[in-house]
Scaffold this active site. Structure first.
Site, mmCIF file in Angstrom:
data_model
loop_
_atom_site.group_PDB
_atom_site.id
_atom_site.type_symbol
_atom_site.label_atom_id
_atom_site.label_comp_id
_atom_site.label_asym_id
_atom_site.label_seq_id
_atom_site.Cartn_x
_atom_site.Cartn_y
_atom_site.Cartn_z
ATOM 1 N N ARG A 24 0.827 -1.220 0.000
ATOM 2 C CA ARG A 24 0.000 0.000 0.000
ATOM 3 C C ARG A 24 0.855 1.263 0.000
ATOM 4 O O ARG A 24 0.353 2.360 -0.191
ATOM 5 C CB ARG A 24 -0.973 -0.028 1.190
ATOM 6 C CG ARG A 24 -2.005 1.067 1.192
ATOM 7 C CD ARG A 24 -3.266 0.800 2.020
ATOM 8 N NE ARG A 24 -3.081 -0.077 3.147
ATOM 9 C CZ ARG A 24 -2.540 0.282 4.328
ATOM 10 N NH1 ARG A 24 -2.140 1.517 4.523
ATOM 11 N NH2 ARG A 24 -2.415 -0.592 5.299
ATOM 12 N N TYR B 103 -16.437 18.966 -13.204
ATOM 13 C CA TYR B 103 -16.916 17.586 -13.160
ATOM 14 C C TYR B 103 -17.864 17.422 -11.972
ATOM 15 O O TYR B 103 -17.504 17.758 -10.835
ATOM 16 C CB TYR B 103 -15.741 16.614 -13.060
ATOM 17 C CG TYR B 103 -16.222 15.200 -12.852
ATOM 18 C CD1 TYR B 103 -17.099 14.607 -13.758
ATOM 19 C CD2 TYR B 103 -15.847 14.481 -11.738
ATOM 20 C CE1 TYR B 103 -17.576 13.328 -13.556
ATOM 21 C CE2 TYR B 103 -16.309 13.186 -11.530
ATOM 22 C CZ TYR B 103 -17.178 12.624 -12.447
ATOM 23 O OH TYR B 103 -17.662 11.363 -12.238
ATOM 24 N N ASP C 121 -7.567 20.833 -12.051
ATOM 25 C CA ASP C 121 -7.946 19.565 -12.677
ATOM 26 C C ASP C 121 -7.622 19.714 -14.160
ATOM 27 O O ASP C 121 -8.259 20.491 -14.882
ATOM 28 C CB ASP C 121 -9.444 19.302 -12.446
ATOM 29 C CG ASP C 121 -9.893 17.959 -13.008
ATOM 30 O OD1 ASP C 121 -9.246 17.454 -13.945
ATOM 31 O OD2 ASP C 121 -10.922 17.427 -12.532
ATOM 32 N N LYS D 55 -9.125 8.946 -18.400
ATOM 33 C CA LYS D 55 -9.539 9.564 -19.670
ATOM 34 C C LYS D 55 -8.404 9.505 -20.699
ATOM 35 O O LYS D 55 -8.009 8.431 -21.098
ATOM 36 C CB LYS D 55 -10.019 10.988 -19.402
ATOM 37 C CG LYS D 55 -10.951 11.122 -18.196
ATOM 38 C CD LYS D 55 -12.232 10.336 -18.345
ATOM 39 C CE LYS D 55 -13.123 10.583 -17.128
ATOM 40 N NZ LYS D 55 -14.257 9.667 -17.050
HETATM 41 N N1 PLP Z 1 -12.230 15.232 -13.227
HETATM 42 C C1 PLP Z 1 -12.816 15.300 -14.442
HETATM 43 C C2 PLP Z 1 -12.684 16.544 -15.263
HETATM 44 C C3 PLP Z 1 -13.565 14.215 -14.902
HETATM 45 O O1 PLP Z 1 -14.150 14.296 -16.120
HETATM 46 C C4 PLP Z 1 -13.696 13.049 -14.092
HETATM 47 C C5 PLP Z 1 -14.506 11.899 -14.537
HETATM 48 O O2 PLP Z 1 -15.283 11.992 -15.477
HETATM 49 C C6 PLP Z 1 -13.073 13.034 -12.844
HETATM 50 C C7 PLP Z 1 -12.331 14.146 -12.448
HETATM 51 C C8 PLP Z 1 -13.176 11.836 -11.946
HETATM 52 O O3 PLP Z 1 -12.330 10.818 -12.415
HETATM 53 P P1 PLP Z 1 -12.594 9.226 -12.256
HETATM 54 O O4 PLP Z 1 -13.830 8.904 -13.021
HETATM 55 O O5 PLP Z 1 -11.346 8.643 -12.821
HETATM 56 O O6 PLP Z 1 -12.762 8.966 -10.794
#
Ligand code: PLP
Length: 370
Positions: free
Chosen positions: A45, A96, A167, A192
């Protein structure tokens, strides 16, 4: 690696084992829950060579030290956990929805306070950030496609003493490097574009601040949201072709944005690459490309938008983005999507297929679905 290499070369070569006779060319997944005592690793971990290879690559691309997580949301949760009880977070009005939902849950539980601002409105960010512990920026925003002025908002955040997080999922480390633009922490849903094949859930954090890195790593080991070795390996394997995938997906997106703009059924196209887009100038200043996501609206007709999504044959009707295969969805089909996102907004996550095939399928869906 030499620091003057182009990022498209770094994605191919970083994070590889030392070149000594008989060494493998790439790091294999390491399946071990623990390690023989006497070294610095300790337990599964706390570290894994499959994570390290990916972290090293992301760190080189973003200009800091990387940490990988079980998902993008696990990375988000570890960062948000830095906020002390009662601390205030300034977050985007549009971002998001999972990130905004997490912040709302924590605010409802009395753990922290959240203020939401339009991050494309720099003056609004400057006003809101006074006294905040953390400024959370997403740019371009999901799915409104707004572009924040990262250098200006990061400077405002620092003047107010806040930790600035970006982000960077939509832009990828190839098109935008938030740490160079002034952010303290960059975060990715590596699910993504980084992994790129819709077969893995993974998150990442990069920071050049050793204290922040140590605090976030501590949260990863204590909250336990660690990636699997296979997932980390898949993501790094996907990352090797990010430059090529992005080049094609991005040129497809630019082509489709222009076609959609001219389509009588489409009332609005949101894509920072379009000459008339409100985010165009900023995107040009801080990004080396406009990315492969765009959103369209159909003049307020939510049912028609839903039918369009259900009428494609090539485009996959699914949530997510950044895969080689093009996907679309009406974002408001999700109850947690922000109510100021129009009901008829369709997010298009453009993949690497032939542009003519993508357009033909979209065009028939717009004809048959509306
Ligand atoms: N940030 C953005 C801009 C996203 O589009 C997403 C998911 O769609 C996330 C964070 C969250 O990521 P995860 O789905 O890998 O947990």
């Amino acid at each position: 690696m030499a620091s003057d290499l182009d990022p498209s070369t770094v994605v191919v070569h970083a994070g590889r084992p030392e070149r000594v006779p008989n060494a493998p060319v790439g790091q294999s997944p390491v399946f071990s829950s623990t390690y023989v005592a006497g070294g610095d690793r300790g337990y599964g971990r706390f570290g894994n060579d499959s994570w390290s290879a990916l972290e090293e690559t992301l760190g080189e691309l973003e200009g800091g030290r990387g940490l990988t997580f079980a998902s993008g949301m696990a990375a988000v949760a570890a960062i948000v956990d830095l906020v002390p009880v009662g601390g205030r977070v300034v977050a985007p009005q549009h971002a998001y929805s999972g990130v905004l939902a997490l912040l709302d849950q924590q605010a409802e539980a009395g753990r922290l306070q959240v203020d939401r601002v339009n991050v494309a409105d720099t003056e609004a960010v400057v006003q809101a950030v006074d006294g905040a512990f953390m400024l959370w920026i997403e740019s371009p925003t999901n799915p409104a496609m707004e572009v924040a002025d990262i250098p200006a908002t990061a400077a405002a955040g620092h003047a107010a003493g806040a930790i600035v997080v970006v982000d960077n999922t939509f832009a990828t480390p190839l098109l935008q490097q938030p740490l160079q633009l002034g952010a303290d922490i960059v975060m990715h849903s590596a699910t993504k574009f980084i992994a790129g094949h819709s077969d893995v859930i993974l998150g990442a954090v990069v920071t050049a601040d050793d204290d922040l890195w140590t605090s976030i790593e501590l949260r990863r080991r204590s909250l336990g949201a660690i990636p699997g070795p296979m997932e980390a390996w898949l993501a790094l394997r996907g990352l090797r072709t990010l430059a090529l995938r992005m080049e094609r997906a991005q040129s497809n997106a630019a082509f489709l944005a222009q076609r959609l703009l001219e389509h009588p059924r489409v009332s609005r196209v949101r894509y920072p690459g379009l000459p008339g887009d409100p985010g165009r100038k900023r995107a040009e200043a801080q990004m080396s490309g406009f990315g492969a996501i765009l959103s369209i609206e159909l003049g307020g007709d939510a049912e028609a938008a839903q039918r369009v999504c259900e009428s494609t044959q090539l485009w996959v009707h699914a949530t997510s983005l950044g895969g080689v295969e093009s996907m679309l969805e009406r974002r408001r089909r999700w109850p947690i999507e922000v109510p100021t996102i129009p009901e008829d907004l369709i997010r298009l996550a453009v993949g690497i297929e032939h542009p003519a095939d993508l357009w033909a399928d979209l065009e028939q869906a717009l004809r048959n679905g509306t």
